[in-house]
Design an enzyme around this catalytic site. Structure first.
Site, PDB file in Angstrom:
ATOM      1  N   LYS A 100       0.835  -1.214   0.000  1.00 44.83           N
ATOM      2  CA  LYS A 100       0.000   0.000   0.000  1.00 44.83           C
ATOM      3  C   LYS A 100       0.867   1.261   0.000  1.00 44.83           C
ATOM      4  O   LYS A 100       0.652   2.171  -0.782  1.00 44.83           O
ATOM      5  CB  LYS A 100      -0.932   0.010   1.231  1.00 44.83           C
ATOM      6  CG  LYS A 100      -1.773  -1.237   1.402  1.00 44.83           C
ATOM      7  CD  LYS A 100      -2.623  -1.184   2.643  1.00 44.83           C
ATOM      8  CE  LYS A 100      -1.858  -1.138   3.948  1.00 44.83           C
ATOM      9  NZ  LYS A 100      -1.118  -2.376   4.277  1.00 44.83           N
ATOM     10  N   ARG A 118      -9.348   1.245   9.541  1.00 40.20           N
ATOM     11  CA  ARG A 118      -8.754  -0.086   9.677  1.00 40.20           C
ATOM     12  C   ARG A 118      -9.681  -1.082  10.352  1.00 40.20           C
ATOM     13  O   ARG A 118      -9.344  -2.244  10.470  1.00 40.20           O
ATOM     14  CB  ARG A 118      -7.518   0.051  10.564  1.00 40.20           C
ATOM     15  CG  ARG A 118      -6.218  -0.295   9.934  1.00 40.20           C
ATOM     16  CD  ARG A 118      -5.164   0.112  10.940  1.00 40.20           C
ATOM     17  NE  ARG A 118      -3.995  -0.696  10.816  1.00 40.20           N
ATOM     18  CZ  ARG A 118      -2.954  -0.346  10.071  1.00 40.20           C
ATOM     19  NH1 ARG A 118      -2.946   0.777   9.405  1.00 40.20           N
ATOM     20  NH2 ARG A 118      -1.916  -1.129  10.012  1.00 40.20           N
ATOM     21  N   ARG A 172      11.823  -6.055   4.158  1.00 40.16           N
ATOM     22  CA  ARG A 172      11.645  -4.598   4.047  1.00 40.16           C
ATOM     23  C   ARG A 172      12.719  -3.847   4.830  1.00 40.16           C
ATOM     24  O   ARG A 172      13.060  -4.212   5.949  1.00 40.16           O
ATOM     25  CB  ARG A 172      10.277  -4.178   4.580  1.00 40.16           C
ATOM     26  CG  ARG A 172      10.129  -2.650   4.587  1.00 40.16           C
ATOM     27  CD  ARG A 172       8.722  -2.186   4.720  1.00 40.16           C
ATOM     28  NE  ARG A 172       8.077  -2.643   5.934  1.00 40.16           N
ATOM     29  CZ  ARG A 172       6.784  -2.452   6.181  1.00 40.16           C
ATOM     30  NH1 ARG A 172       6.026  -1.826   5.305  1.00 40.16           N
ATOM     31  NH2 ARG A 172       6.243  -2.903   7.293  1.00 40.16           N
ATOM     32  N   ARG A 174      12.124  -1.894  10.383  1.00 40.65           N
ATOM     33  CA  ARG A 174      11.100  -1.394  11.307  1.00 40.65           C
ATOM     34  C   ARG A 174      10.959  -2.326  12.501  1.00 40.65           C
ATOM     35  O   ARG A 174      11.030  -3.541  12.352  1.00 40.65           O
ATOM     36  CB  ARG A 174       9.750  -1.280  10.576  1.00 40.65           C
ATOM     37  CG  ARG A 174       9.511   0.080   9.965  1.00 40.65           C
ATOM     38  CD  ARG A 174       8.317   0.157   9.069  1.00 40.65           C
ATOM     39  NE  ARG A 174       7.067  -0.388   9.586  1.00 40.65           N
ATOM     40  CZ  ARG A 174       5.895  -0.281   8.963  1.00 40.65           C
ATOM     41  NH1 ARG A 174       5.829   0.365   7.804  1.00 40.65           N
ATOM     42  NH2 ARG A 174       4.807  -0.807   9.463  1.00 40.65           N
ATOM     43  N   ARG A 213       0.323  -8.824  13.646  1.00 43.43           N
ATOM     44  CA  ARG A 213      -0.346  -7.897  12.710  1.00 43.43           C
ATOM     45  C   ARG A 213      -1.275  -8.650  11.772  1.00 43.43           C
ATOM     46  O   ARG A 213      -2.351  -8.156  11.424  1.00 43.43           O
ATOM     47  CB  ARG A 213       0.717  -7.109  11.919  1.00 43.43           C
ATOM     48  CG  ARG A 213       1.409  -6.064  12.779  1.00 43.43           C
ATOM     49  CD  ARG A 213       2.744  -5.654  12.214  1.00 43.43           C
ATOM     50  NE  ARG A 213       2.624  -4.870  11.011  1.00 43.43           N
ATOM     51  CZ  ARG A 213       3.646  -4.670  10.170  1.00 43.43           C
ATOM     52  NH1 ARG A 213       4.828  -5.215  10.392  1.00 43.43           N
ATOM     53  NH2 ARG A 213       3.471  -3.932   9.094  1.00 43.43           N
TER      54      ARG A 213
HETATM   55  P1  AP5 Z   1       4.936  -1.609   1.766  1.00 43.48           P
HETATM   56  O1  AP5 Z   1       4.557  -0.760   0.620  1.00 43.48           O
HETATM   57  O2  AP5 Z   1       5.783  -0.993   2.834  1.00 43.48           O
HETATM   58  O3  AP5 Z   1       3.639  -2.330   2.391  1.00 43.48           O
HETATM   59  P2  AP5 Z   1       2.411  -1.727   3.194  1.00 43.48           P
HETATM   60  O4  AP5 Z   1       1.193  -2.397   2.683  1.00 43.48           O
HETATM   61  O5  AP5 Z   1       2.437  -0.236   3.169  1.00 43.48           O
HETATM   62  O6  AP5 Z   1       2.786  -2.315   4.619  1.00 43.48           O
HETATM   63  P3  AP5 Z   1       2.786  -1.678   6.076  1.00 43.48           P
HETATM   64  O7  AP5 Z   1       3.538  -2.690   6.916  1.00 43.48           O
HETATM   65  O8  AP5 Z   1       3.339  -0.292   6.105  1.00 43.48           O
HETATM   66  O9  AP5 Z   1       1.306  -1.685   6.414  1.00 43.48           O
HETATM   67  P4  AP5 Z   1       0.672  -1.782   7.780  1.00 43.48           P
HETATM   68  O10 AP5 Z   1      -0.734  -1.538   7.467  1.00 43.48           O
HETATM   69  O11 AP5 Z   1       0.972  -3.025   8.549  1.00 43.48           O
HETATM   70  O12 AP5 Z   1       1.477  -0.693   8.629  1.00 43.48           O
HETATM   71  P5  AP5 Z   1       1.198   0.853   8.946  1.00 43.48           P
HETATM   72  O13 AP5 Z   1       2.452   1.579   8.702  1.00 43.48           O
HETATM   73  O14 AP5 Z   1      -0.060   1.321   8.284  1.00 43.48           O
HETATM   74  O15 AP5 Z   1       5.676  -2.912   1.183  1.00 43.48           O
HETATM   75  C1  AP5 Z   1       6.202  -3.914   2.051  1.00 43.48           C
HETATM   76  C2  AP5 Z   1       7.530  -4.446   1.472  1.00 43.48           C
HETATM   77  O16 AP5 Z   1       7.262  -5.150   0.271  1.00 43.48           O
HETATM   78  C3  AP5 Z   1       8.545  -3.356   1.102  1.00 43.48           C
HETATM   79  O17 AP5 Z   1       9.814  -3.817   1.379  1.00 43.48           O
HETATM   80  C4  AP5 Z   1       8.352  -3.158  -0.420  1.00 43.48           C
HETATM   81  O18 AP5 Z   1       9.541  -2.732  -1.054  1.00 43.48           O
HETATM   82  C5  AP5 Z   1       7.936  -4.552  -0.840  1.00 43.48           C
HETATM   83  N1  AP5 Z   1       6.985  -4.585  -1.937  1.00 43.48           N
HETATM   84  C6  AP5 Z   1       5.922  -3.750  -2.138  1.00 43.48           C
HETATM   85  N2  AP5 Z   1       5.231  -4.113  -3.226  1.00 43.48           N
HETATM   86  C7  AP5 Z   1       5.853  -5.240  -3.705  1.00 43.48           C
HETATM   87  C8  AP5 Z   1       5.618  -6.093  -4.820  1.00 43.48           C
HETATM   88  N3  AP5 Z   1       4.582  -5.895  -5.652  1.00 43.48           N
HETATM   89  N4  AP5 Z   1       6.456  -7.131  -5.016  1.00 43.48           N
HETATM   90  C9  AP5 Z   1       7.502  -7.356  -4.178  1.00 43.48           C
HETATM   91  N5  AP5 Z   1       7.778  -6.569  -3.121  1.00 43.48           N
HETATM   92  C10 AP5 Z   1       6.969  -5.518  -2.877  1.00 43.48           C
HETATM   93  O19 AP5 Z   1       0.875   0.794  10.499  1.00 43.48           O
HETATM   94  C11 AP5 Z   1       1.869   0.449  11.433  1.00 43.48           C
HETATM   95  C12 AP5 Z   1       1.268   0.445  12.838  1.00 43.48           C
HETATM   96  O20 AP5 Z   1       0.756   1.757  13.179  1.00 43.48           O
HETATM   97  C13 AP5 Z   1       0.060  -0.498  13.036  1.00 43.48           C
HETATM   98  O21 AP5 Z   1       0.454  -1.831  13.282  1.00 43.48           O
HETATM   99  C14 AP5 Z   1      -0.602   0.159  14.257  1.00 43.48           C
HETATM  100  O22 AP5 Z   1       0.102  -0.123  15.431  1.00 43.48           O
HETATM  101  C15 AP5 Z   1      -0.440   1.651  13.958  1.00 43.48           C
HETATM  102  N6  AP5 Z   1      -1.563   2.186  13.172  1.00 43.48           N
HETATM  103  C16 AP5 Z   1      -1.510   2.715  11.906  1.00 43.48           C
HETATM  104  N7  AP5 Z   1      -2.725   3.083  11.500  1.00 43.48           N
HETATM  105  C17 AP5 Z   1      -3.585   2.784  12.503  1.00 43.48           C
HETATM  106  C18 AP5 Z   1      -4.990   2.909  12.670  1.00 43.48           C
HETATM  107  N8  AP5 Z   1      -5.758   3.406  11.680  1.00 43.48           N
HETATM  108  N9  AP5 Z   1      -5.543   2.485  13.827  1.00 43.48           N
HETATM  109  C19 AP5 Z   1      -4.779   1.983  14.818  1.00 43.48           C
HETATM  110  N10 AP5 Z   1      -3.443   1.834  14.733  1.00 43.48           N
HETATM  111  C20 AP5 Z   1      -2.844   2.224  13.584  1.00 43.48           C
END
Ligand code: AP5
Length: 217
Positions: free
Chosen positions: A13, A88, A127, A160, A171
Site C-alpha cells: 500500500k 482499519r 523490508r 522497522r 499484525r
Molecule cells: P509496503 O509498501 O511498505 O507495504 P504496506 O502495505 O504499506 O505495509 P505496512 O507494513 O506499512 O502496512 P501496515 O498496514 O501493517 O502498517 P502501517 O504503517 O499502516 O511494502 C512492504 C515491502 O514489500 C517493502 O519492502 C516493499 O519494497 C515490498 N513490496 C511492495 N510491493 C511489492 C511487490 N509488488 N512485489 C515485491 N515486493 C513488494 O501501520 C503500522 C502500525 O501503526 C500499526 O500496526 C498500528 O500499530 C499503527 N496504526 C496505523 N494506522 C492505525 C490505525 N488506523 N488504527 C490503529 N493503529 C494504527
C-alpha cells in the site's frame, strides 16, 4: 482524487501510494508514517503510541482519529488525498464516514490490495526503510542504494521494529479479526476496487494506474 488504500500489512500500500501521490500531486497520508514520526520525535502522542506500534496492535481509536482529522484539514489535502492505514476496522470506518460528511469531502474508492500471508511474510521480512528520507526498500525486490549513490543524501537504512517475526504474526491476526470485516463492509457497499497485488512492483503500478484512470487529481 480521494482514495483509501486497504489491505494486509506488507501488501504494498505504502509503496504504491507514495508513487501515485507524486504522479497526481496529492498527499500520501499514512497513519503509520505519522505515528512513526511522532515516536521518533518522542512527542506525547508518540510516547503513548510506541508500545502498540512495536507489537503490531492498534493504537487507541481517539488518537488515530484526531491525527486523521487534523491532517485532512491541512491546506495541501484540500484538493485530494491518498489515505493509507485508515480506516482499519468498522469503528474507524463509521467515524471516517462521519468525518468526510463534516468536511464535505467525498471518497472516490477504496483500493484493495490482496496478497496471501506467505507473501506478506516475505515482503515484511525483507523490508528496509531509510530513517533519513523515509523511502521503502526490499532486500530482494527493490534493494536500497549504497549510501554514496542515494540521490536524497546519505541513506540510513533500518528494519522497522514491527517487522520482527512476532509482530508480523500479530499484525496478520489483528488484520484478520479487525480489518477483514471492514473489507467485507466496503465490498457490500460496492466501494471496493480490487488490485492484484501479488505481482511485481511495476505490474502493481500499472494495475493501480488502470484502477484510478479517469479520477481527477
Ligand atoms: P509496503 O509498501 O511498505 O507495504 P504496506 O502495505 O504499506 O505495509 P505496512 O507494513 O506499512 O502496512 P501496515 O498496514 O501493517 O502498517 P502501517 O504503517 O499502516 O511494502 C512492504 C515491502 O514489500 C517493502 O519492502 C516493499 O519494497 C515490498 N513490496 C511492495 N510491493 C511489492 C511487490 N509488488 N512485489 C515485491 N515486493 C513488494 O501501520 C503500522 C502500525 O501503526 C500499526 O500496526 C498500528 O500499530 C499503527 N496504526 C496505523 N494506522 C492505525 C490505525 N488506523 N488504527 C490503529 N493503529 C494504527
Amino acid at each position: 482524487m480521494r482514495i483509501v488504500f486497504l489491505g494486509p500489512p506488507g501488501a504494498g500500500k505504502g509503496t504504491q501510494a507514495a508513487r501515485l501521490a507524486v504522479l497526481r500531486g496529492v498527499p500520501h497520508i499514512s497513519t503509520g508514517d505519522i505515528l512513526r514520526t511522532a515516536i521518533a520525535r518522542q512527542t506525547p502522542t508518540g510516547i503513548e503510541a510506541q508500545g502498540y506500534v512495536d507489537k503490531g496492535d492498534f493504537v487507541p481509536f481517539e488518537i488515530v482519529l484526531r491525527l486523521v482529522r487534523d491532517r485532512l484539514q491541512e491546506p495541501d489535502a484540500q484538493g485530494g488525498w491518498l489515505l493509507d492505514g485508515f480506516p482499519r476496522n468498522l469503528e474507524q470506518g463509521t467515524a471516517f464516514e462521519a468525518l468526510l460528511q463534516e468536511l464535505s469531502q467525498t471518497l472516490n474508492t477504496v483500493l484493495y490490495f490482496d496478497v496471501p500471508d506467505e507473501e506478506v511474510v516475505r515482503r515484511l521480512g525483507g523490508r528496509r526503510v531509510c530513517e533519513t528520507c523515509g523511502d521503502t526498500f526490499h532486500l530482494e525486490f527493490s534493494p536500497p542504494p549504497a549510501p554514496a549513490d542515494c540521490e536524497k543524501g546519505e541513506c540510513s537504512v533500518i528494519q522497522r521494529t514491527d517487522d520482527s517475526e512476532d509482530a508480523i504474526r500479530n499484525r496478520l491476526q489483528v488484520y484478520l479479526e479487525e480489518t477483514q470485516p471492514l473489507v467485507d463492509h466496503y465490498r457490500a457497499l460496492d466501494s471496493l476496487t480490487p488490485v492484484d497485488a501479488t505481482s511485481s512492483i511495476e505490474e502493481v503500478n500499472a494495475a493501480v494506474d488502470r484502477a484510478v484512470i479517469g479520477l481527477a487529481g
